[in-house]
Design a protein around this motif. Structure first.
Motif, PDB file in Angstrom:
ATOM      1  N   CYS A  29      -1.473   2.519  -7.919  1.00 52.97           N
ATOM      2  CA  CYS A  29      -1.312   1.404  -7.115  1.00 52.97           C
ATOM      3  C   CYS A  29      -0.628   1.757  -5.774  1.00 52.97           C
ATOM      4  O   CYS A  29      -0.298   0.729  -5.160  1.00 52.97           O
ATOM      5  CB  CYS A  29      -0.445   0.482  -8.102  1.00 52.97           C
ATOM      6  SG  CYS A  29      -1.359  -0.160  -9.459  1.00 52.97           S
ATOM      7  N   LEU A  30      -0.294   2.913  -5.559  1.00 51.21           N
ATOM      8  CA  LEU A  30       0.326   3.231  -4.367  1.00 51.21           C
ATOM      9  C   LEU A  30      -0.214   2.668  -2.999  1.00 51.21           C
ATOM     10  O   LEU A  30       0.616   2.136  -2.205  1.00 51.21           O
ATOM     11  CB  LEU A  30       0.470   4.775  -4.193  1.00 51.21           C
ATOM     12  CG  LEU A  30       1.269   5.218  -2.807  1.00 51.21           C
ATOM     13  CD1 LEU A  30       2.823   4.697  -2.975  1.00 51.21           C
ATOM     14  CD2 LEU A  30       1.456   6.808  -2.967  1.00 51.21           C
ATOM     15  N   PRO A  31      -1.615   2.499  -2.683  1.00 54.79           N
ATOM     16  CA  PRO A  31      -2.021   1.909  -1.655  1.00 54.79           C
ATOM     17  C   PRO A  31      -1.722   0.658  -1.575  1.00 54.79           C
ATOM     18  O   PRO A  31      -1.428   0.079  -0.566  1.00 54.79           O
ATOM     19  CB  PRO A  31      -3.538   2.259  -1.729  1.00 54.79           C
ATOM     20  CG  PRO A  31      -3.765   3.528  -2.596  1.00 54.79           C
ATOM     21  CD  PRO A  31      -2.677   3.283  -3.647  1.00 54.79           C
ATOM     22  N   VAL A  32      -1.833  -0.123  -2.513  1.00 59.37           N
ATOM     23  CA  VAL A  32      -1.297  -1.534  -2.662  1.00 59.37           C
ATOM     24  C   VAL A  32       0.216  -1.807  -2.126  1.00 59.37           C
ATOM     25  O   VAL A  32       0.367  -2.644  -1.352  1.00 59.37           O
ATOM     26  CB  VAL A  32      -1.719  -2.211  -4.033  1.00 59.37           C
ATOM     27  CG1 VAL A  32      -1.687  -3.830  -3.673  1.00 59.37           C
ATOM     28  CG2 VAL A  32      -3.254  -1.795  -4.163  1.00 59.37           C
ATOM     29  N   TYR A  33       0.935  -0.983  -2.746  1.00 59.90           N
ATOM     30  CA  TYR A  33       2.224  -1.162  -2.621  1.00 59.90           C
ATOM     31  C   TYR A  33       2.547  -0.708  -1.138  1.00 59.90           C
ATOM     32  O   TYR A  33       3.323  -1.472  -0.396  1.00 59.90           O
ATOM     33  CB  TYR A  33       3.151  -0.038  -3.440  1.00 59.90           C
ATOM     34  CG  TYR A  33       3.291  -0.608  -4.821  1.00 59.90           C
ATOM     35  CD1 TYR A  33       3.841  -1.703  -5.035  1.00 59.90           C
ATOM     36  CD2 TYR A  33       3.048   0.574  -6.047  1.00 59.90           C
ATOM     37  CE1 TYR A  33       3.874  -2.077  -6.561  1.00 59.90           C
ATOM     38  CE2 TYR A  33       2.987   0.035  -7.296  1.00 59.90           C
ATOM     39  CZ  TYR A  33       3.419  -1.125  -7.516  1.00 59.90           C
ATOM     40  OH  TYR A  33       3.704  -1.599  -8.818  1.00 59.90           O
ATOM     41  N   LEU A  34       1.853   0.301  -0.613  1.00 61.14           N
ATOM     42  CA  LEU A  34       1.980   0.579   0.890  1.00 61.14           C
ATOM     43  C   LEU A  34       1.604  -0.601   1.717  1.00 61.14           C
ATOM     44  O   LEU A  34       2.057  -0.728   2.711  1.00 61.14           O
ATOM     45  CB  LEU A  34       1.282   2.038   1.221  1.00 61.14           C
ATOM     46  CG  LEU A  34       1.127   2.274   2.512  1.00 61.14           C
ATOM     47  CD1 LEU A  34       2.300   2.524   3.166  1.00 61.14           C
ATOM     48  CD2 LEU A  34       0.445   3.728   3.059  1.00 61.14           C
ATOM     49  N   TYR A  47       9.138   1.643  -6.664  1.00 63.10           N
ATOM     50  CA  TYR A  47       8.283   0.785  -7.688  1.00 63.10           C
ATOM     51  C   TYR A  47       7.932   1.502  -9.076  1.00 63.10           C
ATOM     52  O   TYR A  47       7.608   0.822 -10.022  1.00 63.10           O
ATOM     53  CB  TYR A  47       6.798   0.488  -6.826  1.00 63.10           C
ATOM     54  CG  TYR A  47       7.023  -0.515  -6.075  1.00 63.10           C
ATOM     55  CD1 TYR A  47       6.899  -1.899  -6.395  1.00 63.10           C
ATOM     56  CD2 TYR A  47       7.098  -0.340  -4.470  1.00 63.10           C
ATOM     57  CE1 TYR A  47       7.053  -3.002  -5.559  1.00 63.10           C
ATOM     58  CE2 TYR A  47       7.225  -1.558  -3.649  1.00 63.10           C
ATOM     59  CZ  TYR A  47       7.323  -2.773  -4.069  1.00 63.10           C
ATOM     60  OH  TYR A  47       7.388  -3.605  -3.155  1.00 63.10           O
ATOM     61  N   MET A  48       8.060   2.746  -8.921  1.00 63.09           N
ATOM     62  CA  MET A  48       7.436   3.853 -10.334  1.00 63.09           C
ATOM     63  C   MET A  48       8.661   4.270 -10.972  1.00 63.09           C
ATOM     64  O   MET A  48       8.617   4.785 -11.889  1.00 63.09           O
ATOM     65  CB  MET A  48       6.636   4.710  -9.754  1.00 63.09           C
ATOM     66  CG  MET A  48       5.348   4.221  -9.023  1.00 63.09           C
ATOM     67  SD  MET A  48       4.329   5.235  -8.315  1.00 63.09           S
ATOM     68  CE  MET A  48       3.505   4.457  -6.939  1.00 63.09           C
TER      69      MET A  48
END
Length: 303
Positions: A56-61, A270-271
């Motif tokens: 999900c990192l791209p969406v958090y970015l 977030y993680m």
């Protein structure tokens, strides 16, 4: 004189009472109007369910970096710690999109929910055995507890993994949906083995626990982002999805160019992992939005 003064004070008190009453009623109207405005904005926004996992990192970015044009897309994230909660959110139309896996997406579609595959993700899962359980091989899982989520990628991987060996006793599948709880149960020696994805898998490895199986060796890419098909038929949603796709690809390019370390604060936020875990993360390539392979979809159809 005293009577006159008391009368004046009484009038002032009554005036203040009416003034306060009017102010309160006016405040109620403003609050109600504000609630309606916020509810309308939320209904028009593109809401996506995500988890504290590296896929999900791209969406958090996208969200934190404000890579998108806010006039074209109002992106709102709903963060859940379990896949079941993400599924519930998209089933009940609380979000338009969600991170999930092919097994769970297939299960939802079989129950009548039309989903559109937005993109496969780079998610992989490792079966990690508790170091205190002294499990080094899959055939030692007999009479042991394995944490996973029912009707999910981890359930599917448990089946495929155990099909390759013979154990002396039954393997007990324990449903632990929350990925953070699952990790803590391993760290607290409350579980014999469990499936973890990144960054939780790296945290477990750093603590000395043993990897005994890896989904990357099974030739199956099971992570996926989906959107509700009925929502995506709307013109407004189509424009949002177009902008979402553009910035998702840009976020992937940014991570690939700068490396995971450049986004350590985002990962920690977030993680919920520490700096040591972030530094130990393996290199992972984030691909542009692309549908999952039909061969991967076929693998889980009858599960």
């Amino acid at each position: 004189m005293k009577i006159r003064k008391s009368y004046i004070l009484l009038l002032l008190g009554v005036s203040l009472l009416f003034a306060c009453g009017k102010s309160y009623e006016e405040q109620k109207r403003i609050t109600r109007a504000e609630r309606l405005r916020l509810a309308r904005e939320d209904s028009l926004a593109l809401k996506v369910a995500v988890m504290p996992t590296l896929d999900c990192l791209p969406v958090y970015l996208m969200k934190e970096g404000m890579l998108y044009d806010s006039t074209k897309l109002d992106l709102r994230l709903r963060v859940f710690a379990s896949q079941m909660d993400c599924d519930t959110a998209i089933i009940r139309n609380r979000v338009e999109g969600s991170v999930t896996d092919l097994v769970r997406a297939n299960k939802m579609m079989k129950k009548g929910l039309a989903l559109r595959y937005f993109s496969a993700t780079n998610s992989y899962w490792q079966l990690i055995a508790n170091r205190t359980a002294r499990i080094r091989q899959l055939n030692q899982l007999g009479d042991k507890m394995v944490a996973m989520t029912r009707f999910s990628a981890t359930d599917f991987l448990t089946d495929k993994t155990l099909d390759t060996v013979k154990t002396k006793a039954q393997v007990f599948r324990i449903q632990i949906n929350n990925v953070n709880v699952r990790l803590h149960m391993l760290l607290n020696n409350e579980m014999d083995a469990l499936w973890l994805t990144e960054p939780q898998a790296t945290k477990a490895r750093l603590m000395g626990h043993n990897v005994i199986a890896d989904s990357r060796g099974m030739n199956a890419q099971l992570g996926v982002f989906v959107f509700r098909e009925d929502e995506m038929k709307d013109v407004h949603r189509q424009k949002q999805l177009k902008e979402f796709t553009r910035i998702y690809n840009a976020a992937c390019d940014s991570i690939n160019k700068n490396g995971l370390q450049a986004y350590s604060e985002l990962i920690k936020k977030y993680m919920k992992v520490d700096e040591r875990t972030v530094k130990a993360l393996p290199k992972i390539v984030f691909k542009h939005a692309s549908s999952p392979l039909q061969s991967d979809i076929n693998k889980i159809k009858d599960f």
